[in-house]
Design a protein around this motif. Structure first.
Motif, PDB file in Angstrom:
ATOM      1  N   ARG B 134     -23.398 -36.615  -7.012  1.00 34.80           N
ATOM      2  CA  ARG B 134     -24.064 -37.772  -6.423  1.00 34.80           C
ATOM      3  C   ARG B 134     -25.544 -37.812  -6.846  1.00 34.80           C
ATOM      4  N   ILE B 135     -26.223 -36.659  -6.720  1.00 31.71           N
ATOM      5  CA  ILE B 135     -27.655 -36.632  -7.055  1.00 31.71           C
ATOM      6  C   ILE B 135     -27.848 -36.816  -8.563  1.00 31.71           C
ATOM      7  N   CYS B 136     -26.944 -36.258  -9.364  1.00 35.80           N
ATOM      8  CA  CYS B 136     -26.986 -36.468 -10.817  1.00 35.80           C
ATOM      9  C   CYS B 136     -26.941 -37.969 -11.117  1.00 35.80           C
ATOM     10  N   GLY B 137     -26.073 -38.684 -10.407  1.00 33.39           N
ATOM     11  CA  GLY B 137     -25.979 -40.144 -10.577  1.00 33.39           C
ATOM     12  C   GLY B 137     -27.261 -40.843 -10.169  1.00 33.39           C
ATOM     13  N   GLU B 138     -27.908 -40.352  -9.122  1.00 34.28           N
ATOM     14  CA  GLU B 138     -29.161 -40.977  -8.664  1.00 34.28           C
ATOM     15  C   GLU B 138     -30.275 -40.800  -9.696  1.00 34.28           C
ATOM     16  N   VAL B 139     -30.319 -39.608 -10.334  1.00 32.89           N
ATOM     17  CA  VAL B 139     -31.320 -39.386 -11.387  1.00 32.89           C
ATOM     18  C   VAL B 139     -31.070 -40.368 -12.533  1.00 32.89           C
ATOM     19  N   GLU B 140     -29.786 -40.518 -12.921  1.00 35.62           N
ATOM     20  CA  GLU B 140     -29.456 -41.433 -14.019  1.00 35.62           C
ATOM     21  C   GLU B 140     -29.854 -42.870 -13.677  1.00 35.62           C
ATOM     22  N   LEU B 192     -35.613 -38.616 -22.012  1.00 31.95           N
ATOM     23  CA  LEU B 192     -34.855 -39.177 -20.892  1.00 31.95           C
ATOM     24  C   LEU B 192     -33.353 -39.170 -21.206  1.00 31.95           C
ATOM     25  N   ALA B 193     -32.995 -39.516 -22.423  1.00 33.22           N
ATOM     26  CA  ALA B 193     -31.581 -39.471 -22.827  1.00 33.22           C
ATOM     27  C   ALA B 193     -31.066 -38.031 -22.769  1.00 33.22           C
ATOM     28  N   ALA B 194     -31.912 -37.088 -23.216  1.00 31.60           N
ATOM     29  CA  ALA B 194     -31.514 -35.674 -23.204  1.00 31.60           C
ATOM     30  C   ALA B 194     -31.363 -35.178 -21.767  1.00 31.60           C
ATOM     31  N   THR B 195     -32.199 -35.692 -20.852  1.00 37.10           N
ATOM     32  CA  THR B 195     -32.102 -35.306 -19.444  1.00 37.10           C
ATOM     33  C   THR B 195     -30.746 -35.720 -18.885  1.00 37.10           C
ATOM     34  N   ILE B 196     -30.348 -36.953 -19.179  1.00 39.84           N
ATOM     35  CA  ILE B 196     -29.064 -37.448 -18.663  1.00 39.84           C
ATOM     36  C   ILE B 196     -27.909 -36.587 -19.179  1.00 39.84           C
ATOM     37  N   SER B 197     -27.871 -36.350 -20.481  1.00 40.12           N
ATOM     38  CA  SER B 197     -26.730 -35.581 -21.014  1.00 40.12           C
ATOM     39  C   SER B 197     -26.817 -34.117 -20.581  1.00 40.12           C
ATOM     40  N   GLY B 198     -28.046 -33.572 -20.515  1.00 40.26           N
ATOM     41  CA  GLY B 198     -28.218 -32.189 -20.069  1.00 40.26           C
ATOM     42  C   GLY B 198     -27.705 -31.996 -18.648  1.00 40.26           C
ATOM     43  N   HIS B 199     -28.089 -32.900 -17.746  1.00 39.44           N
ATOM     44  CA  HIS B 199     -27.639 -32.808 -16.353  1.00 39.44           C
ATOM     45  C   HIS B 199     -26.115 -32.913 -16.264  1.00 39.44           C
ATOM     46  N   ARG B 200     -25.545 -33.858 -17.037  1.00 42.24           N
ATOM     47  CA  ARG B 200     -24.081 -34.035 -16.993  1.00 42.24           C
ATOM     48  C   ARG B 200     -23.360 -32.766 -17.432  1.00 42.24           C
ATOM     49  N   ASN B 201     -23.869 -32.126 -18.490  1.00 41.68           N
ATOM     50  CA  ASN B 201     -23.239 -30.891 -18.969  1.00 41.68           C
ATOM     51  C   ASN B 201     -23.259 -29.798 -17.905  1.00 41.68           C
ATOM     52  N   ILE B 202     -24.391 -29.709 -17.184  1.00 45.91           N
ATOM     53  CA  ILE B 202     -24.513 -28.689 -16.126  1.00 45.91           C
ATOM     54  C   ILE B 202     -23.516 -28.982 -15.004  1.00 45.91           C
ATOM     55  N   VAL B 203     -23.470 -30.238 -14.591  1.00 46.40           N
ATOM     56  CA  VAL B 203     -22.560 -30.626 -13.506  1.00 46.40           C
ATOM     57  C   VAL B 203     -21.113 -30.330 -13.898  1.00 46.40           C
ATOM     58  N   ASP B 204     -20.745 -30.694 -15.131  1.00 49.34           N
ATOM     59  CA  ASP B 204     -19.366 -30.452 -15.592  1.00 49.34           C
ATOM     60  C   ASP B 204     -19.024 -28.962 -15.550  1.00 49.34           C
ATOM     61  N   ALA B 205     -19.970 -28.126 -15.993  1.00 49.49           N
ATOM     62  CA  ALA B 205     -19.712 -26.684 -16.033  1.00 49.49           C
ATOM     63  C   ALA B 205     -19.549 -26.119 -14.621  1.00 49.49           C
ATOM     64  N   ILE B 206     -20.402 -26.577 -13.693  1.00 51.12           N
ATOM     65  CA  ILE B 206     -20.293 -26.091 -12.310  1.00 51.12           C
ATOM     66  C   ILE B 206     -18.991 -26.601 -11.685  1.00 51.12           C
ATOM     67  N   ALA B 207     -18.682 -27.868 -11.927  1.00 47.09           N
ATOM     68  CA  ALA B 207     -17.444 -28.460 -11.368  1.00 47.09           C
ATOM     69  C   ALA B 207     -16.208 -27.745 -11.910  1.00 47.09           C
ATOM     70  N   ALA B 208     -16.294 -27.260 -13.157  1.00 48.77           N
ATOM     71  CA  ALA B 208     -15.168 -26.530 -13.759  1.00 48.77           C
ATOM     72  C   ALA B 208     -15.184 -25.049 -13.359  1.00 48.77           C
TER      73      ALA B 208
END
Lengths: 244, 244
Positions: B134-140, B192-208
């Motif tokens: 949710r917070i990742c989405g808010e940053v995006e 900013l683009a790198a922030t979005i993809s960087g955050h997504r990668n972290i979230v995916d790894a934690i979710a997995a």
């Protein structure tokens, strides 16, 4: 560049003494005042910031409470040592579950301090090494002469952090070495002997500029502490249970 | 056990309002008062601690300055949120060399935060994962709608720390993510683009629940930040040099 970097503080919602405290903080920064320097007097501050002496006085009290200023009676108001650093800055004493706090702090220390020892071994100067040897000796003297060694023990861990020449690490160490009030009697003879040999191993590794050994000996030292704390906790918990 | 663990505070050398402040802190702990709870009134505190209302009032001001108490006008005095935690608890704003501070903070973050991400992947509950998503989405959303994303970005890093279920780590993260005032314009489109993809990668790894991937993606994200900060610093330094 230097003058403008802190001007974006938004303080308009704060009460007047808080705003004045913020302005005095900015003044300390822009005038490059250092620990021990004298703050301008109330009259001068009042003219500078265009507020009454009452507000200046309230603001100074706020800054004293935050260890940014110290008042020396009859002498004036001075910039504190390590301005802005308070004891227990993360409010650990207000944590309800002090046993969980102790475990969580140890988890953090066991991650950070071996890394710090490793950096220390990479970067320590001859002067740094002389310093940790001296403090290591002071801890040993405390233990052998049956004084409380914890103040010098803390200085020892901070002195290792100083060897990293990273300005943040020595400020972080006192925060995570916060002594939880739960454990009064961590002064068993066995632990004290282990403290002496553990410290010596760390000093030897840093003095030899051996990062891997420094990391390993610090991890072993903390693991020894962890075991002793967990033994103390379990003993207490058993006692509490039997008292129910 | 609980009642006695903080009684060994030595406060006799302190001025009276400081001693009373310490006693009120002890009262908060022993009465188990929580954030938002009301403090007993001045009259009751005065009787309890056997001091005048003036001293109580001065002590309350000290505790407000330390974010232990908050005053709500007309309502009374209450225990603060996160009592005892102040902003900038290590006094970073008073560091003379803000560029060295930025580099040293990054060195510490690059050691601690990948470890935190790893623990998060090991321990995150489904609820934790929903929260960081949710917070990742808010940053995006902030970035895409050209708002300042840094407040939510900080919340994102703290939310990852919450996944560790270590009570110390989420308090430590805001300290080491202290934003040095030197770097105003870290909002380049590329970063900013790198922030979005960087955050997504972290979230995916934690979710997995993939600790190694979480550690790696957090390290990459911070390395990206480090590069951008160093570029900004070098640009500024060049500019400063040419202005001499």
């Amino acid at each position: 560049m230097q003058e403008n970097q802190f001007q974006n503080v938004t303080t308009n919602n704060l009460p007047l003494p808080e705003r004045v405290a913020e302005q005095i903080s900015q003044l300390i920064i822009t005038r490059n005042l250092k620990s021990g320097d004298k703050l301008p007097n109330e009259f001068e501050l009042g003219s500078l910031l265009n507020v009454g002496r009452g507000s200046i006085r309230e603001a100074v009290k706020i800054l004293v409470a935050r260890n940014i200023l110290v008042i020396q009676r009859g002498k004036g108001t001075f910039i504190a040592n390590n301005p802005g650093q308070v004891s227990d800055p993360l409010g650990f004493e207000f944590y309800k579950d002090q046993l969980k706090l102790a475990k969580d702090l140890l988890e953090v220390r066991m991650e950070i301090e071996p890394w710090v020892a490793q950096l220390a071994a990479e970067r320590a100067t001859d002067e740094d090494i002389a310093n940790i040897k001296r403090i290591c000796g002071e801890v040993e003297a405390d233990i052998l002469e049956k004084r409380d060694h914890l103040p010098n023990d803390n200085r020892f861990h901070i002195a290792i952090a100083d060897c990293t020449h990273n300005d943040v690490v020595p400020k972080l160490i006192p925060v995570i070495t916060y002594a939880v009030g739960l454990f009064g009697s961590l002064n068993g003879t066995k632990l004290l002997a282990a403290t002496i040999s553990g410290h010596r191993n760390i000093v030897d590794a840093i003095a030899a500029h051996d990062p891997a050994m420094a990391r390993k000996t610090m991890a072993e030292h903390l693991e020894q502490n962890r075991k002793s704390i967990m033994e103390a906790v379990n003993t207490r918990t058993d006692k509490d249970e039997s008292e129910k």
